[in-house]
Every structure is written in structure tokens, then in C-alpha cells.
Enzyme design. Structure first.
Site, mmCIF file in Angstrom:
data_model
loop_
_atom_site.group_PDB
_atom_site.id
_atom_site.type_symbol
_atom_site.label_atom_id
_atom_site.label_comp_id
_atom_site.label_asym_id
_atom_site.label_seq_id
_atom_site.Cartn_x
_atom_site.Cartn_y
_atom_site.Cartn_z
ATOM 1 N N ARG A 101 0.872 -1.186 0.000
ATOM 2 C CA ARG A 101 0.000 0.000 0.000
ATOM 3 C C ARG A 101 0.899 1.222 0.000
ATOM 4 O O ARG A 101 1.692 1.415 0.922
ATOM 5 C CB ARG A 101 -0.935 0.005 1.207
ATOM 6 C CG ARG A 101 -1.718 1.287 1.344
ATOM 7 C CD ARG A 101 -2.859 1.215 2.339
ATOM 8 N NE ARG A 101 -3.994 0.486 1.785
ATOM 9 C CZ ARG A 101 -5.252 0.585 2.242
ATOM 10 N NH1 ARG A 101 -5.529 1.388 3.243
ATOM 11 N NH2 ARG A 101 -6.231 -0.110 1.690
ATOM 12 N N HIS A 128 -7.201 0.661 -6.676
ATOM 13 C CA HIS A 128 -7.458 -0.186 -5.508
ATOM 14 C C HIS A 128 -8.053 -1.504 -6.027
ATOM 15 O O HIS A 128 -9.234 -1.797 -5.801
ATOM 16 C CB HIS A 128 -8.401 0.527 -4.540
ATOM 17 C CG HIS A 128 -8.395 -0.039 -3.146
ATOM 18 N ND1 HIS A 128 -7.613 -1.121 -2.781
ATOM 19 C CD2 HIS A 128 -9.080 0.331 -2.024
ATOM 20 C CE1 HIS A 128 -7.829 -1.384 -1.506
ATOM 21 N NE2 HIS A 128 -8.702 -0.531 -1.018
ATOM 22 N N GLN A 131 -9.889 -4.062 -3.740
ATOM 23 C CA GLN A 131 -11.239 -3.588 -3.425
ATOM 24 C C GLN A 131 -12.175 -3.912 -4.584
ATOM 25 O O GLN A 131 -13.293 -4.401 -4.386
ATOM 26 C CB GLN A 131 -11.202 -2.069 -3.169
ATOM 27 C CG GLN A 131 -12.531 -1.483 -2.756
ATOM 28 C CD GLN A 131 -12.987 -2.001 -1.400
ATOM 29 O OE1 GLN A 131 -12.257 -1.904 -0.441
ATOM 30 N NE2 GLN A 131 -14.197 -2.550 -1.335
ATOM 31 N N ASP A 220 -17.596 6.804 -2.190
ATOM 32 C CA ASP A 220 -16.349 6.728 -1.408
ATOM 33 C C ASP A 220 -16.060 8.114 -0.841
ATOM 34 O O ASP A 220 -16.689 9.104 -1.237
ATOM 35 C CB ASP A 220 -15.194 6.236 -2.316
ATOM 36 C CG ASP A 220 -13.887 6.025 -1.547
ATOM 37 O OD1 ASP A 220 -13.937 5.859 -0.306
ATOM 38 O OD2 ASP A 220 -12.804 6.048 -2.168
ATOM 39 N N CYS A 260 -16.592 1.398 -0.005
ATOM 40 C CA CYS A 260 -15.414 0.571 0.303
ATOM 41 C C CYS A 260 -15.003 0.695 1.769
ATOM 42 O O CYS A 260 -14.314 -0.190 2.281
ATOM 43 C CB CYS A 260 -14.256 0.957 -0.612
ATOM 44 S SG CYS A 260 -13.764 2.669 -0.408
ATOM 45 N N ARG A 288 -13.588 -8.887 1.320
ATOM 46 C CA ARG A 288 -12.157 -8.640 1.106
ATOM 47 C C ARG A 288 -11.367 -9.885 1.491
ATOM 48 O O ARG A 288 -10.436 -10.298 0.800
ATOM 49 C CB ARG A 288 -11.676 -7.446 1.959
ATOM 50 C CG ARG A 288 -12.301 -6.094 1.616
ATOM 51 C CD ARG A 288 -11.874 -5.604 0.255
ATOM 52 N NE ARG A 288 -10.432 -5.499 0.113
ATOM 53 C CZ ARG A 288 -9.689 -4.465 0.522
ATOM 54 N NH1 ARG A 288 -10.260 -3.418 1.062
ATOM 55 N NH2 ARG A 288 -8.374 -4.457 0.354
HETATM 56 N N1 CP Z 1 -11.437 -0.343 1.918
HETATM 57 C C1 CP Z 1 -10.191 -0.352 2.434
HETATM 58 O O1 CP Z 1 -9.209 -0.591 1.732
HETATM 59 O O2 CP Z 1 -10.129 -0.091 3.760
HETATM 60 P P1 CP Z 1 -8.813 0.120 4.629
HETATM 61 O O3 CP Z 1 -8.214 1.438 4.218
HETATM 62 O O4 CP Z 1 -9.290 0.112 6.033
HETATM 63 O O5 CP Z 1 -7.863 -0.998 4.330
HETATM 64 N N1 NVA Z 2 -10.186 6.545 -1.704
HETATM 65 C C1 NVA Z 2 -9.826 6.126 -0.375
HETATM 66 C C2 NVA Z 2 -10.028 4.658 -0.233
HETATM 67 C C3 NVA Z 2 -9.690 4.084 1.111
HETATM 68 C C4 NVA Z 2 -9.893 2.609 1.172
HETATM 69 C C5 NVA Z 2 -8.386 6.492 -0.084
HETATM 70 O O1 NVA Z 2 -7.533 6.322 -0.965
HETATM 71 O O2 NVA Z 2 -8.104 6.977 1.020
#
Ligand code: CP
Ligand code: NVA
Length: 304
Positions: A101, A128, A131, A220, A260, A288
Site C-alpha cells: 500500500r 485499488h 477492493q 467513497d 469501500c 475482502r
Molecule cells: N477499503 C479499504 O481498503 O479499507 P482500509 O483502508 O481500512 O484498508
Molecule cells: N479513496 C480512499 C479509499 C480508502 C480505502 C483512499 O484512498 O483513502
């Protein structure tokens, strides 16, 4: 040859279908006592916060018999300037896969180029895909099909929107995105998806037009991780893009609500929608776990 999962294009439609089928079987308890990752360690290298991704991957790896090794860049030498290439080459000597990440998509691509083991994108500023995979599983589970589903996405054209575009293109979902001017999804993502799509991918401004007759309505956060300095301007632009009861009433009677998570309740989604019986956000979060286990099996076990 190793396979990475950096965007949804890294799996063909048939492969996505197979992974989803396996995820549904795993969720139903099939092969629960098999430990296909026994003796394998899987790295999780995270440069941003996470609840769902971190915990679902750690638990999933454990359930498959493997060992998760979680690290932030600050606690390894990457945070002190060791190069991405040297980190990737080193970690490849210990780990069977690395789940990352981070911020720039280019960084995960560079890591994957130098890694001799599969790399999985656990979120970047641009994509993502894990997701997206879970979202497909959830829609399939709730609606019984993917092809021809009308999915409406309301709000910021961010990483989650980009992955939904790719997921929709791959699986013939008709996607309509309502977003303000200047907050559209990535144009390259959109172009490639439209070139490959057998379904419609539409961008428009009006939320009600997007939500009209939708089977699934998705939103989102307005401010993604790493974009905190843009908060005020973005919030103003997105003020009309809230998923509330008035908007939900434009969708089909049996439409479901997806997010998400994490959600900023009162901004992009109201409490009443998030907590309504039509909300499937926690099934989506649960999936997930199952979809990522199926993905890990696909990348590490079913392939030579
Ligand atoms: N949806 C998602 O990726 O959540 P987190 O940021 O908690 O991992
Ligand atoms: N769009 C959000 C998704 C988190 C799972 C972010 O990148 O923070």
C-alpha cells in the site's frame, strides 16, 4: 513466470471469474482445513493506514497456512533511503509475495519490476484493485450476475472509482459515474477501459441521472489518504454529491448501497443510508477476506 496484481487488467475476464467462483466457495467453507501457503511468508509493506486491507490479508494468509509479515516503510530501511529496487530484491529472497500500500502507482510498478515474487497492489493513489475484486464478488453474491448490471458511482473520481471502471469494463457492468468537473477519474484508465469495454462507461455531472434505475449505488470518501491538504476546496465541489435517501430513491427498488469504507458519515453518505437494510457495506468488507484468499491461491498455488 510470476504474476503481479497491480491493476485489474492483470487478470483476464475468465481469470477474474475463476477467482470470484473460488472466493464464493471459500466463503462457503470449502477446503477450510487445507493450508496451501504452509511454509510461505507473505510481506505486507504499508505506507498508509489500513483497517480492512491489513487485517483481511493477515487473517487470510493465516487461514491459508502462511505467515504474514507486516511492515511500514518507516520501520525498514526503505524509510531511511534504501532504494525501492534494493528493497524489492532483498525481500524477494525471504518472501513468497509482497502486498504493498503506497502513494504513487509508479512506485509499486518499480517494486514489481525488481521483485522476483508476485506483488499485489493493496491501494495506491491511482488504483485499488483488491477492493474492486471484492466489489465484484459482492455484486455477484447479491445480484446473481455481473453482466448487464447498472452500477452508479457518486462522488470523487478517485482510486476506487478507477478500479471500478476497470472492473466494470472487464465484467460487462454498465457503469455511470457522477462527479464534479475537475474530479473525474483518471483519463488513461477511462480510455483503456472504454476501448476494451463491451458495456457502457459514462461520466456525467447529475447525481440523479446517474442513480436512475441503478442496481447498485456506490460512493467513497471525498478526501483520500494523502490528499488531506485539498480538503476544503474538494468538499465544496462535492457538496452536491452526497449519497442520501433522496438520491437512493432514484435507484431501483431493490438497489443495494456500497462503500469501500472507511466512510465519513455525514459527508459522502448519510447515517440513514449507511445503516439502511439496503446497505451491504459490511458484506463488502467481509468479502475482502474471501476474495483476497482466492487471489493469493491463484497467484501462488494454482500456478506452477
Ligand atoms: N477499503 C479499504 O481498503 O479499507 P482500509 O483502508 O481500512 O484498508
Ligand atoms: N479513496 C480512499 C479509499 C480508502 C480505502 C483512499 O484512498 O483513502
Amino acid at each position: 513466470m510470476k504474476r503481479d496484481f497491480l491493476t485489474l487488467w492483470d487478470l483476464s475476464s475468465d481469470e477474474i471469474e475463476a477467482v470470484l467462483k473460488r472466493a464464493i466457495a471459500l466463503k462457503a467453507g470449502k477446503d477450510a482445513s487445507k493450508c496451501p501457503l504452509i511454509g510461505k511468508s507473505i510481506g505486507l509493506l504499508f505506507e498508509k493506514a489500513s483497517t480492512r486491507t491489513k487485517v483481511s490479508f493477515e487473517v487470510g494468509i493465516h487461514q491459508l497456512g502462511g505467515q504474514p509479515v507486516y511492515m511500514t516503510s518507516q520501520e525498514i530501511q526503505l524509510g531511511r533511503g534504501e532504494t525501492v529496487a534494493d528493497t524489492a530484491k532483498t525481500l524477494s529472497r525471504y518472501l513468497s509475495a509482497v502486498i504493498i500500500r503506497t502513494f504513487e502507482q509508479e512506485k509499486i510498478e518499480e517494486f514489481a519490476f525488481h521483485s522476483s515474487v508476485p506483488v499485489i497492489n493493496a491501494l495506491t493513489d491511482l488504483h485499488h484493485p483488491c477492493q474492486g475484486l471484492s466489489d465484484l464478488m459482492t455484486i455477484l453474491e447479491k445480484k446473481g450476475r455481473l453482466k448487464g448490471i447498472k452500477l452508479a458511482y457518486i462522488g470523487d473520481g478517485n482510486n476506487v472509482a478507477n478500479s471500478l471502471i476497470e472492473a466494470s469494463s472487464r465484467m460487462q457492468i454498465n457503469l455511470t459515474i457522477a462527479c464534479p468537473e475537475g474530479l473525474e477519474p483518471n483519463p488513461d484508465v477511462l480510455e483503456r477501459a472504454r476501448e476494451n469495454a463491451k458495456s457502457e462507461i459514462i461520466i456525467l455531472r447529475e447525481t440523479k441521472e446517474a442513480a436512475g434505475m441503478a442496481d447498485v449505488i456506490y460512493t467513497d470518501v471525498w478526501v483520500s489518504m494523502g490528499q488531506e491538504e485539498m480538503t476544503e476546496g474538494k468538499k465544496r465541489k462535492l457538496a452536491k454529491y452526497q449519497l442520501n435517501n433522496a438520491l437512493l430513491s432514484c435507484a431501483k427498488e431493490d438497489a443495494v448501497v456500497m462503500h469501500c469504507l472507511p466512510a465519513k458519515r455525514g459527508q459522502e453518505i448519510t447515517d440513514e443510508v449507511m445503516d439502511s437494510p439496503r446497505s451491504i457495506v459490511f458484506d463488502q468488507a467481509e468479502n475482502r477476506l474471501h476474495s483476497q484468499k482466492a487471489l493469493l491461491e491463484f497467484l501462488l498455488v494454482s500456478r506452477p
